[in-house]
Enzyme design. Structure first.
Site, PDB file in Angstrom:
ATOM      1  N   SER A 110     -61.440 -30.080 -68.957  1.00 55.01           N
ATOM      2  CA  SER A 110     -62.251 -28.879 -69.173  1.00 55.01           C
ATOM      3  C   SER A 110     -63.728 -29.253 -69.231  1.00 55.01           C
ATOM      4  O   SER A 110     -64.087 -30.425 -69.338  1.00 55.01           O
ATOM      5  CB  SER A 110     -61.848 -28.179 -70.482  1.00 55.01           C
ATOM      6  OG  SER A 110     -62.124 -29.015 -71.596  1.00 55.01           O
ATOM      7  N   TYR A 263     -67.272 -35.013 -96.423  1.00 56.70           N
ATOM      8  CA  TYR A 263     -67.227 -34.569 -95.022  1.00 56.70           C
ATOM      9  C   TYR A 263     -68.062 -33.326 -94.755  1.00 56.70           C
ATOM     10  O   TYR A 263     -68.051 -32.359 -95.510  1.00 56.70           O
ATOM     11  CB  TYR A 263     -65.781 -34.298 -94.610  1.00 56.70           C
ATOM     12  CG  TYR A 263     -65.645 -33.935 -93.147  1.00 56.70           C
ATOM     13  CD1 TYR A 263     -65.654 -34.923 -92.169  1.00 56.70           C
ATOM     14  CD2 TYR A 263     -65.534 -32.607 -92.747  1.00 56.70           C
ATOM     15  CE1 TYR A 263     -65.545 -34.610 -90.826  1.00 56.70           C
ATOM     16  CE2 TYR A 263     -65.414 -32.272 -91.403  1.00 56.70           C
ATOM     17  CZ  TYR A 263     -65.423 -33.274 -90.446  1.00 56.70           C
ATOM     18  OH  TYR A 263     -65.320 -32.954 -89.114  1.00 56.70           O
TER      19      TYR A 263
END
Length: 393
Positions: A110, A263
């Site tokens: 893609s 994170y």
């Protein structure tokens, strides 16, 4: 609580970014970050974080002139610029290319990867697509061969977040006994949420950096051998991003990146893209030391109209998205720098560099730090060696 802006404040962010922006899509990186973190609503002033965009860009940014050069698509020394497409930059190469070059591309199902595969195949290059989803890969191959009936496209399965999958992929590729002239480490991912690979490594770092490090390490001797036998210079291309410049030295710790400590999706993505450039710097040094006829460079494709960008459309008004979308590259424009570095005669012998808009450019000071590059390579090699040894016991 997240700050919420009205349309007026969103336009203010774009103006700030344009005033101090950096070429090659930094404007849209910062706007994209804003869209990700600050939903809109009326009657609330822009938060301080928005003004920080300007200070981030001032630290290592280019002038407004460079921003205008990017927006206008003005060609650089190579003769190409931000508006150039992958087909345009390779149009004159096919008649000069050696017969049957072989290029291996990760993430070729893609976006930029699929366009890179299509254009290289159109120029007569044998293309090996490493893909996690073979169904999508077969669809890409069908489209390529419909346009270029004589194109040779080979599909192999790979999950870059899995060391076992990378090893299996390399074994399958080497068993084909094909030459390997070009390796394009293109696959990448972004995740807002903390995820872990099967080896319990933070997923973004595992996919974008560690998987490609292992892949390159396992195929490097093949590339060196191919270059020696054929006399054709091998080329490795790491697809990075200008967002690497957001990472500070204090926020770049190998062990913390492995476990996803504190994170944040944007930070993790930026760290992985910085790591890909440092990988380029150290491998280039090692190749030069060995006098190998293989180069390695990093590219920033620009901010491209892909599914990731479209997915954020719901967070902003249609009017703002319309304005912002005019500053994004098409997929073919995004693939142009990769194709240029892979095939251009102007990049012969060029190694350890960072390219944007088909021209050599500047990366951050941290990305240029040779000692940091060597330290990261050593840490990565030691970690992988230990993990792979444990897996075989």
């Amino acid at each position: 609580m997240k700050s919420k802006w009205c349309l007026k404040e969103w336009w203010q962010v774009i103006r700030w970014c344009m005033q101090v922006g950096k070429q090659n899509g930094t404007l849209m990186h910062n706007t994209h970050y804003a869209l990700d973190h600050f939903p809109r609503v009326k009657n609330e002033p822009p938060p301080p974080e928005a003004k920080n965009f300007a200070s981030i860009l001032r630290k290592d940014g280019q002038s407004m002139k460079a921003t205008l050069r990017y927006l206008a698509g003005i060609a650089g020394p190579s003769g190409f610029g931000s508006n150039s497409t992958a087909e345009q930059v390779t149009e004159d190469f096919s008649s000069f290319l050696p017969s049957k070059l072989t290029a291996l591309i990760t993430g070729g199902t893609s976006g930029i990867g699929a366009e890179t595969a299509r254009v290289l195949a159109k120029r007569g290059v044998r293309v090996v697509i490493g893909a996690r989803d073979l169904r999508k890969a077969r669809e890409v191959r069908e489209k390529i061969q419909k346009e270029s009936p004589h194109a040779e496209v080979i599909l192999l399965e790979i999950d870059l977040s899995s060391f076992a999958s990378v090893q299996r992929f390399c074994s399958e590729f080497l068993a084909l006994e094909l030459p390997l002239n070009i390796l394009i480490n293109n696959a990448g991912m972004y995740s807002q949420n903390l995820e872990f690979s099967e080896e319990k490594i933070e997923m973004t770092f595992a996919t974008n950096y560690l998987g490609h490090f292992l892949l390159t390490k396992m195929l490097l001797e093949k590339m060196i051998d191919t270059a020696k036998k054929t006399g054709i210079q091998g080329r490795i291309i790491n697809v990075s991003s200008v967002i690497h410049s957001w990472v500070k030295r204090s926020g770049f710790c190998f062990n913390d990146m492995l476990c996803g400590k504190t994170y944040n999706g944007t930070r993790a993505y930026a760290q992985s893209k910085l790591a890909t450039i440092l990988h380029v710097k150290e491998v280039a040094r090692q190749l030069k030391e060995r006098n190998a006829n293989v180069t390695i460079n990093a590219v920033h494709p620009g901010i491209v109209k892909t599914g990731i960008i479209r997915a954020h459309k719901g967070l902003i008004t249609d009017s703002l998205f319309f304005i912002a979308s005019k500053l994004l590259k098409s997929i073919s424009q995004g693939a142009s720098t990769t194709c240029y570095v892979a095939l251009s005669g102007q990049t012969d012998g060029v190694s350890g560099k960072y390219f944007t808009d088909c021209n050599e450019s500047n990366c951050s000071n941290l990305a240029n730090d040779e000692s940091e590059a060597r330290k990261l390579w050593n840490d990565t090699y030691a970690f992988l060696h230990k993990r792979l040894r444990q897996a075989t016991n």
